[in-house]
Design a protein around this motif. Structure first.
Motif, PDB file in Angstrom:
ATOM      1  N   LEU A   1      10.827  -2.437   1.113  1.00 39.01           N
ATOM      2  CA  LEU A   1      10.129  -1.514   2.006  1.00 39.01           C
ATOM      3  C   LEU A   1       9.149  -0.639   1.225  1.00 39.01           C
TER       4      LEU A   1
ATOM      5  N   ALA B   1       6.090  -2.607   0.353  1.00 36.69           N
ATOM      6  CA  ALA B   1       5.225  -2.753   1.526  1.00 36.69           C
ATOM      7  C   ALA B   1       4.425  -1.466   1.753  1.00 36.69           C
TER       8      ALA B   1
ATOM      9  N   ALA C   1       1.699  -1.301  -0.928  1.00 38.96           N
ATOM     10  CA  ALA C   1       0.646  -2.281  -0.642  1.00 38.96           C
ATOM     11  C   ALA C   1      -0.243  -1.782   0.495  1.00 38.96           C
TER      12      ALA C   1
ATOM     13  N   ARG D   1      -5.642  -4.359   4.495  1.00 36.25           N
ATOM     14  CA  ARG D   1      -5.946  -5.692   5.059  1.00 36.25           C
ATOM     15  C   ARG D   1      -5.028  -6.748   4.467  1.00 36.25           C
ATOM     16  N   MET D   2      -4.848  -6.650   3.153  1.00 34.62           N
ATOM     17  CA  MET D   2      -3.956  -7.585   2.487  1.00 34.62           C
ATOM     18  C   MET D   2      -2.530  -7.394   2.997  1.00 34.62           C
ATOM     19  N   ALA D   3      -2.119  -6.129   3.127  1.00 34.60           N
ATOM     20  CA  ALA D   3      -0.757  -5.861   3.573  1.00 34.60           C
ATOM     21  C   ALA D   3      -0.529  -6.447   4.967  1.00 34.60           C
ATOM     22  N   THR D   4      -1.495  -6.268   5.856  1.00 29.46           N
ATOM     23  CA  THR D   4      -1.371  -6.822   7.207  1.00 29.46           C
ATOM     24  C   THR D   4      -1.224  -8.344   7.152  1.00 29.46           C
ATOM     25  N   ALA D   5      -2.064  -8.965   6.320  1.00 27.65           N
ATOM     26  CA  ALA D   5      -2.011 -10.425   6.203  1.00 27.65           C
ATOM     27  C   ALA D   5      -0.669 -10.879   5.635  1.00 27.65           C
ATOM     28  N   GLN D   6       0.030  -9.991   4.933  1.00 32.05           N
ATOM     29  CA  GLN D   6       1.356 -10.328   4.410  1.00 32.05           C
ATOM     30  C   GLN D   6       2.457  -9.853   5.355  1.00 32.05           C
ATOM     31  N   GLY D   7       2.077  -9.537   6.572  1.00 33.92           N
ATOM     32  CA  GLY D   7       3.092  -9.240   7.587  1.00 33.92           C
ATOM     33  C   GLY D   7       3.572  -7.806   7.623  1.00 33.92           C
ATOM     34  N   VAL D   8       2.831  -6.893   6.989  1.00 39.60           N
ATOM     35  CA  VAL D   8       3.259  -5.494   6.965  1.00 39.60           C
ATOM     36  C   VAL D   8       2.634  -4.750   8.145  1.00 39.60           C
ATOM     37  N   ASP D   9       3.451  -4.019   8.896  1.00 42.39           N
ATOM     38  CA  ASP D   9       2.951  -3.186   9.981  1.00 42.39           C
ATOM     39  C   ASP D   9       2.380  -1.911   9.356  1.00 42.39           C
TER      40      ASP D   9
ATOM     41  N   LYS E   1       3.842   2.045   8.353  1.00 42.72           N
ATOM     42  CA  LYS E   1       3.984   2.414   6.943  1.00 42.72           C
ATOM     43  C   LYS E   1       3.231   3.700   6.645  1.00 42.72           C
TER      44      LYS E   1
END
Lengths: 275, 314
Positions: free
Chosen positions: B172, B175, B178, B184-192, B196
């Motif tokens: 967590l 995330a 990140a 943008r990268m975090a979103t692409a890796q599934g992070v809300d 966060k």
């Protein structure tokens, strides 16, 4: 249950600046189906709608009309971060896909926890670090000794190769590549493209790749679609795709232009990009 | 030596504030002005509970939770209602001014008659050596009360920061970092990323509220003005610390924040002893932060190829 379809786009429409003088119909009733394991290349000029299509599938744009199903699940109303469980992507800008102030290992760890990572377990446990180290070594770019380096200190090509690795660390149902070699120098672009092909083959990944480069469209993929003015204008698949040469593509562009499906500027652009 | 121990104690307490600022300013490259209100709110909430006879440790934690709640409000104003971050923080802080006045039924609240962390620490010190005795530390006598006060704050602050450091290296926490570094990268890796951001604001202001709550107990009062300048104090501390610990992973960042807060306190004590007019303190601090920002801009490449990004994305 047991659907063979990896991606099913139906009647997708997207208009920018709707109703204004500068209204842009980026996507007009686009339907597209990818079978599992299929590798489809998308060609098109700037403004043809190919990037919008990718963005709609990834969830970066809210849907206007139409539906999107990935691996049998209707994801039309899913936000982008939720779709990331099913969809992995690489961007044109090599800096977009990685976090510069996190280390290489931390970037990869984030990818390794895609779709599950809200836990209070250590992000960099021993098992995961070993897996990461091994996968990075397999890239053959001598990055396995730089796991503790901040990502921002690596070159664009190195970052793009790692982005690809991150995209496949947890096997996605669908891989989206948005001109991911366009910003790299030719040698690095070639290297990253070969790496891409290798990963797609090894994992049998369903892939949708947008490119500007005609040679890439000819060498890679099972099917080529060409977008123009928000529609899928041409499609080569099966034997036609395998036998396809650059001249065939250019001839086809000429025909399209004659039939007014493709305007002169678009054709000139494609020729220029090739030559 | 008693003066030094006092400066160290207040430095540690300010360390929580600096760590809170580190979370938003460094990890999210944003300035969150909720800090100004959260610091005073933490002090006020803890003060009111102490006056009601609540256990000082619980009252302190409650002060932190109050700060965290303020952070959640700012985070939601930004992520759900699209209010720009700076404005969201100012709105919350401004509203908190009234909340603090309501809570304390006025602008001041004396904690002297109540049981606080400090009174407990001093009692423990007195029991240890009997009355107003002194301990010998590095060959110098130190009031046992001061020493115990320092020890209590050390345990509280070190424990909190250790927990935060461990958290930042969990899934967590990763995330969260990140999201601050590349949303943008975090979103692409599934992070809300919206969630966060709210969490980061809550954590940051929770620490700042906790810092205010402890500070109030050590000075013996809560005051509606307490939070004024908290943001700049936190920034100054962080920047001093970063000259000692260069930027790196989260542990280094946390160490820099705490060390910087202690050095800041020592510098302030030194400046006052050298004859600095106390009224000029905030002017000097603000000038210091400005100079540190300008120097930081003139010396690029201190934080990776992409730059630190501390001054954009407000």
């Amino acid at each position: 249950m047991g659907s063979e379809t990896a991606l099913e786009v139906h009647g997708l429409t997207r208009t920018f600046r709707r109703g204004g003088d500068t209204e842009i119909r980026a996507l007009q009733d686009v339907s597209l189906t990818l079978q599992q394991g299929e590798f489809v290349v998308v060609l098109g000029t700037n403004g043809s709608g190919k990037s919008t299509l990718l963005n709609e599938i990834a969830g970066g744009l809210p849907p206007e009309s139409g539906t999107i199903e990935i691996a049998g699940q209707d994801v039309t109303r899913w936000p982008e971060h939720r779709r990331a469980r099913l969809v992995a992507r690489a961007f044109q800008n090599p800096f977009t896909g990685t976090a510069p102030n996190l280390t290489v290992a931390e970037n990869l760890a984030l990818a390794a926890q895609r779709g599950s990572g809200n836990r209070l377990a250590p992000a960099l446990g021993r098992e995961r670090m070993e897996m990461i180290s091994q996968r990075v070594a397999e890239l053959g770019m001598e990055l396995e000794d730089r796991l503790e380096t901040p990502m921002g200190q690596l070159s664009g090509g190195q970052r793009q190769a790692l982005t690809l690795l991150m995209a496949t660390l947890v096997r996605p149902e669908l891989l989206l590549l948005d001109e991911h070699t366009a910003a790299l120098d030719p040698r690095m672009a070639e290297k990253v493209m070969r790496l891409t092909q290798k990963m797609i083959h090894r994992e049998g990944l369903t892939t949708l790749m947008v490119t500007h480069a005609l040679p890439q469209a000819i060498r890679y993929g099972d099917r080529v679609i060409m977008m123009h003015r928000g529609r899928i204008a041409v499609e080569f698949s099966g034997a036609a795709k395998r036998m396809m040469r650059v001249q065939d593509l250019l001839d086809r562009f000429d025909q399209l232009r004659a039939a007014d499906l493709l305007d002169e500027s678009a054709e000139a652009m494609l020729r220029r990009l090739y030559v | 030596m008693n003066l030094l121990i006092g400066a160290l104690t207040f430095g540690l307490i300010g360390g929580l504030l600096a760590v809170g600022v580190y979370l938003t300013f460094r990890l999210f490259a944003t300035v969150d002005l909720t800090a100004e209100g959260a610091y005073g709110l933490g002090a006020a909430a803890a003060g009111v509970l102490l006056a009601a006879g609540i256990n000082p440790l619980f009252a302190t934690i409650a002060g932190g939770l109050a700060g965290a709640a303020a952070g959640v409000v700012t985070g939601l104003l930004h992520t759900r209602l699209g209010v720009p971050r700076l404005l969201a923080g100012i709105l919350t802080s401004t509203a908190l001014y009234a909340v603090i006045l309501f809570l304390m039924h006025g602008g001041d609240l004396s904690l002297a008659p109540h049981r606080t962390l400090v009174s407990i620490a001093e009692k423990a010190g007195a029991d240890l050596v009997g009355g107003d005795g002194e301990l010998i530390l590095f060959g110098t006598p130190v009031g046992a009360r001061n020493w115990m006060g320092f020890l209590y704050s050390f345990v509280l602050v070190a424990g909190t920061i250790f927990a935060l450091g461990v958290f930042l290296r969990t899934e967590l926490g990763l995330a969260l970092r990140a999201t601050g570094d590349n949303p943008r990268m975090a979103t692409a890796q599934g992070v809300d990323v919206g969630m966060k951001l709210v969490l980061a604001y809550a954590l940051s202001n929770g620490l700042i509220g906790g810092s205010g709550a402890i500070f109030a107990q050590y000075v013996g009062f809560a005051n509606v003005q307490l939070g004024v300048g908290a943001m700049v104090t936190g920034l100054a501390s962080l920047m001093i610390g970063e000259t000692v610990f260069r930027r790196g992973g989260p542990w280094r960042g946390l160490a820099a924040a705490v060390a910087g807060a202690i050095l800041f306190r020592l510098l302030v004590a030194g400046a006052l002893m050298a004859g600095l007019n106390p009224n000029a303190l905030k002017l000097v601090t603000a000038t210091f932060v400005l100079v540190a920002l300008l120097v930081g801009r003139a010396l690029p490449g201190r934080n990776g190829a992409d730059g630190g990004g501390a001054t954009h994305g407000l």
